[in-house]
Design a protein around this motif. Structure first.
Motif, PDB file in Angstrom:
ATOM      1  N   ALA A   1       0.544  -1.295   0.030  1.00 51.09           N
ATOM      2  CA  ALA A   1       0.450   0.161   0.342  1.00 51.09           C
ATOM      3  C   ALA A   1       0.947   1.125   0.076  1.00 51.09           C
ATOM      4  N   ILE A   2       1.957   1.047   1.149  1.00 52.20           N
ATOM      5  CA  ILE A   2       3.125   2.860   0.776  1.00 52.20           C
ATOM      6  C   ILE A   2       3.640   2.543  -0.795  1.00 52.20           C
ATOM      7  N   LEU A   3       3.958   1.515  -1.434  1.00 53.54           N
ATOM      8  CA  LEU A   3       4.969   1.484  -2.262  1.00 53.54           C
ATOM      9  C   LEU A   3       3.464   2.040  -3.582  1.00 53.54           C
ATOM     10  N   ALA A   4       2.951   1.712  -3.194  1.00 53.68           N
ATOM     11  CA  ALA A   4       1.482   2.307  -4.442  1.00 53.68           C
ATOM     12  C   ALA A   4       1.098   3.354  -4.891  1.00 53.68           C
ATOM     13  N   ASP A   5       1.804   3.519  -3.390  1.00 52.63           N
ATOM     14  CA  ASP A   5       1.337   5.729  -3.298  1.00 52.63           C
ATOM     15  C   ASP A   5      -0.508   5.782  -2.514  1.00 52.63           C
ATOM     16  N   ILE A   6      -0.835   5.030  -1.871  1.00 49.83           N
ATOM     17  CA  ILE A   6      -2.002   5.545  -1.851  1.00 49.83           C
ATOM     18  C   ILE A   6      -2.443   6.546  -0.760  1.00 49.83           C
ATOM     19  N   GLN A   7      -3.244   7.592  -1.405  1.00 48.04           N
ATOM     20  CA  GLN A   7      -3.367   8.259  -0.766  1.00 48.04           C
ATOM     21  C   GLN A   7      -4.523   8.965  -0.270  1.00 48.04           C
ATOM     22  N   PRO A   8      -5.039   9.257   0.416  1.00 48.06           N
ATOM     23  CA  PRO A   8      -6.907   9.430   1.759  1.00 48.06           C
ATOM     24  C   PRO A   8      -7.132   9.784   0.255  1.00 48.06           C
ATOM     25  N   GLY A   9      -8.283   9.097   0.328  1.00 45.04           N
ATOM     26  CA  GLY A   9      -9.559   9.733  -1.115  1.00 45.04           C
ATOM     27  C   GLY A   9      -9.129   8.123  -2.341  1.00 45.04           C
TER      28      GLY A   9
ATOM     29  N   ARG B   1      -4.076   3.586   5.039  1.00 43.85           N
ATOM     30  CA  ARG B   1      -3.071   4.725   4.068  1.00 43.85           C
ATOM     31  C   ARG B   1      -4.139   6.289   3.701  1.00 43.85           C
ATOM     32  N   GLY B   2      -5.679   5.494   4.214  1.00 38.88           N
ATOM     33  CA  GLY B   2      -6.633   6.585   3.804  1.00 38.88           C
ATOM     34  C   GLY B   2      -7.590   5.754   2.366  1.00 38.88           C
ATOM     35  N   ALA B   3      -7.816   4.970   1.867  1.00 39.02           N
ATOM     36  CA  ALA B   3      -8.003   4.248   0.697  1.00 39.02           C
ATOM     37  C   ALA B   3      -8.794   4.250   1.828  1.00 39.02           C
TER      38      ALA B   3
ATOM     39  N   ARG C   1     -10.887   7.929  -9.384  1.00 36.14           N
ATOM     40  CA  ARG C   1     -10.414   7.903  -8.329  1.00 36.14           C
ATOM     41  C   ARG C   1      -9.140   6.471  -7.875  1.00 36.14           C
ATOM     42  N   THR C   2     -10.099   5.677  -9.110  1.00 36.37           N
ATOM     43  CA  THR C   2      -9.213   4.411  -8.413  1.00 36.37           C
ATOM     44  C   THR C   2      -8.150   4.298  -8.874  1.00 36.37           C
ATOM     45  N   LYS C   3      -7.264   3.788  -7.866  1.00 30.76           N
ATOM     46  CA  LYS C   3      -5.579   3.754  -8.300  1.00 30.76           C
ATOM     47  C   LYS C   3      -5.199   2.106  -7.873  1.00 30.76           C
ATOM     48  N   ALA C   4      -6.234   1.147  -7.706  1.00 26.12           N
ATOM     49  CA  ALA C   4      -5.410  -0.493  -7.322  1.00 26.12           C
ATOM     50  C   ALA C   4      -6.410  -0.963  -7.232  1.00 26.12           C
ATOM     51  N   ILE C   5      -6.254  -2.668  -8.018  1.00 28.62           N
ATOM     52  CA  ILE C   5      -7.548  -3.631  -7.473  1.00 28.62           C
ATOM     53  C   ILE C   5      -6.227  -4.864  -7.208  1.00 28.62           C
ATOM     54  N   VAL C   6      -7.248  -5.425  -6.131  1.00 31.06           N
ATOM     55  CA  VAL C   6      -6.499  -6.199  -5.440  1.00 31.06           C
ATOM     56  C   VAL C   6      -7.049  -7.230  -5.257  1.00 31.06           C
ATOM     57  N   VAL C   7      -6.128  -8.207  -5.420  1.00 32.13           N
ATOM     58  CA  VAL C   7      -7.014  -9.302  -6.181  1.00 32.13           C
ATOM     59  C   VAL C   7      -6.763 -10.381  -4.964  1.00 32.13           C
ATOM     60  N   VAL C   8      -7.796 -11.890  -5.048  1.00 36.87           N
ATOM     61  CA  VAL C   8      -6.917 -12.034  -3.671  1.00 36.87           C
ATOM     62  C   VAL C   8      -7.575 -14.158  -4.047  1.00 36.87           C
ATOM     63  N   HIS C   9      -6.124 -15.146  -4.230  1.00 42.29           N
ATOM     64  CA  HIS C   9      -6.378 -15.975  -4.471  1.00 42.29           C
ATOM     65  C   HIS C   9      -6.476 -17.293  -3.480  1.00 42.29           C
ATOM     66  N   TYR C  10      -8.116 -16.668  -3.389  1.00 39.15           N
ATOM     67  CA  TYR C  10      -9.077 -18.336  -2.113  1.00 39.15           C
ATOM     68  C   TYR C  10      -8.597 -19.544  -2.494  1.00 39.15           C
TER      69      TYR C  10
ATOM     70  N   GLY D   1      11.526  -1.772  -6.879  1.00 39.66           N
ATOM     71  CA  GLY D   1      13.187  -2.802  -6.332  1.00 39.66           C
ATOM     72  C   GLY D   1      13.669  -1.459  -5.266  1.00 39.66           C
ATOM     73  N   HIS D   2      13.778  -0.511  -5.695  1.00 40.71           N
ATOM     74  CA  HIS D   2      15.027  -0.158  -4.804  1.00 40.71           C
ATOM     75  C   HIS D   2      14.145   0.823  -2.984  1.00 40.71           C
ATOM     76  N   ARG D   3      12.821   0.839  -3.654  1.00 39.91           N
ATOM     77  CA  ARG D   3      12.240   1.895  -2.266  1.00 39.91           C
ATOM     78  C   ARG D   3      11.370   0.610  -1.904  1.00 39.91           C
ATOM     79  N   ALA D   4      11.052  -0.426  -2.514  1.00 35.67           N
ATOM     80  CA  ALA D   4      11.053  -1.533  -1.533  1.00 35.67           C
ATOM     81  C   ALA D   4      11.800  -2.124  -0.069  1.00 35.67           C
ATOM     82  N   GLU D   5      12.701  -1.693  -1.012  1.00 34.06           N
ATOM     83  CA  GLU D   5      14.303  -2.493   0.398  1.00 34.06           C
ATOM     84  C   GLU D   5      14.092  -0.998   0.977  1.00 34.06           C
TER      85      GLU D   5
END
Ligand SMILES: *Cc1c(COP(=O)(O)O)cnc(C)c1O
Length: 386
Positions: free
Chosen positions: A68-76, A96-98, A124-133, A208-212
């Motif tokens: 969520a931090i890497l995706a740069d999610i902002q409030p809203g 992160r306020g999503a 306003r959509t930023k990301a899709i999160v899939v869950v492999h149930y 990669g760099h930011r993740a580390e």
């Protein structure tokens, strides 16, 4: 109430976990994070499944928070995900306020219905999160196409999906290789365990760099340890997401038994499925379902009962025989937290149905054939007496 003699879960211990922990302490003299065993685990996962950069975390929850931090999610910002999932999938983005937009499950199985995603996409959509149930793939060709078309980030919550595959237009591909980011769990109920534990996979090298940095409390300490910089600095937000070498040592022992673990778990899954497909065919109970584009990684075995009281009665019936079966996931769109946000109430038919009717049977490496037969007979007896 009878004593539980067939629990829902028993952790699998390969035998070398304590030896490797001893090695970390006494030979490597390294108990903090990002040492020899952490690197061995990273290499194992990258080479075995074709993942991008891997970073062990202290849980899948932590890996999701990093994503969520890497995706740069902002409030809203809006994030789309299934309602029928574990709290952490949503909580990581809520932190992160999503604004979380929930998708219903499929009629045929509890996985997210990919046909209901596009109607939720807006500016306003930023990301899709899939869950492999249950470790069973979401329809990735369709989801990847949507993410590309609308320029959205794709994140896979693959907590349950180690060693599982999507059989798509481009052949067989491991789950966890599709999204910019994917997250795995090594909690003691998963296929590979380290007590608590997790991993973030970064498939897009640009991150990669930011993740580390995020992983190491917002600093470039990892680069410093490699000798690439003379001092390390505070560069970004982050947290202490990396696990100690003790956890990595434990996990590495597990990875060496992946093949054996998977063979056994898949055979347990098949034994349940073969038994119930026959015995329950006229009972209005649904067996586990694997779409033709997915594989089975032997993560869990579930049945879907015809209503809630039947499901609850079945759990009580099994408990009276010393067998612990469980349900899970109260669909998140109905959770007290989401209710407290005063959003418009949402009705998601199938997610609510699975909350009420799904039951998970005992499932672990050490489950003997005789024990499994007892579980199968107890379920069959319940439905014969009905
Ligand atoms: C287990 C699980 C998690 C959380 O994993 P932890 O390692 O316990 O934080 C998240 N999402 C799903 C789908 C899970 O099954």
């Amino acid at each position: 109430m009878a004593v539980v003699d067939i629990p829902f879960n028993k952790p699998f211990i390969s035998g070398l976990e304590l030896d490797y922990i001893k090695e970390a302490v006494e030979v490597n003299l390294n108990t903090a994070g990002n040492g020899i065993f952490t690197k061995k685990c990273h290499q194992f996962f990258e080479e075995t499944f074709g993942f991008g950069k891997c970073l062990l975390t202290t849980s899948c929850t932590d890996a999701l928070e990093m994503a969520a931090i890497l995706a740069d999610i902002q409030p809203g910002d809006e994030v789309i995900m299934p309602a029928y999932t574990f709290v952490s999938t949503a909580n990581a983005f809520a932190l992160r306020g999503a604004v979380i937009q929930f998708v219903d499950s499929c009629q045929e199985h509890p996985g997210m219905d990919e046909k209901r995603i596009e109607e939720l996409i807006n500016s306003r959509t930023k990301a899709i999160v899939v869950v492999h149930y249950a470790g069973i793939a979401v329809h990735m060709d369709k989801v990847c196409e949507l993410a590309k078309k609308h320029k959205l980030l794709l994140i896979e919550d693959a907590a349950q999906a180690i060693d599982s595959y999507y059989l798509g237009e481009n052949g067989k591909k491991a789950l966890g290789t599709f999204g910019q980011f994917a997250t795995f769990s090594f909690h003691e109920t998963k296929n590979l365990i380290s007590g608590e534990g997790g991993m973030l996979v970064i498939n897009d090298r640009n991150y990669g760099h930011r993740a580390e940095v995020i992983w190491e409390k917002g600093t470039n300490r990892a680069a410093f340890q490699r000798g690439e910089v003379h001092k390390y600095h505070w560069l970004d937000v982050g947290s202490s997401f990396l696990p100690s070498e003790l956890i990595a040592a434990f996990l590495f022992a597990q990875t060496e038994h992946l093949h054996e673990i998977q063979k056994k778990r898949i055979s347990i899954w098949e034994k349940y499925q073969n038994a119930f497909v026959k015995s329950l065919q006229n009972k209005n109970v649904k067996c586990s379902f694997i779409p033709n584009y997915a594989t089975c990684n032997g993560h869990m075995y579930y049945l879907v009962c015809s209503n809630k009281s039947e499901r609850d009665d079945l759990i009580t019936h099994l408990a009276s025989d010393g067998i612990q079966a469980v349900f899970h996931y109260q669909a998140l769109h109905k959770s007290p937290y989401i209710n407290g946000l005063n959003r418009e109430a949402q009705h998601l038919q199938y997610a609510e149905l699975y909350s009420d009717t799904l039951i998970r049977l005992p499932f672990y490496f050490g489950l003997s054939e005789a024990e499994q037969e007892r579980v199968i007979n107890a379920v069959n007896l319940f439905y014969t007496e009905k």
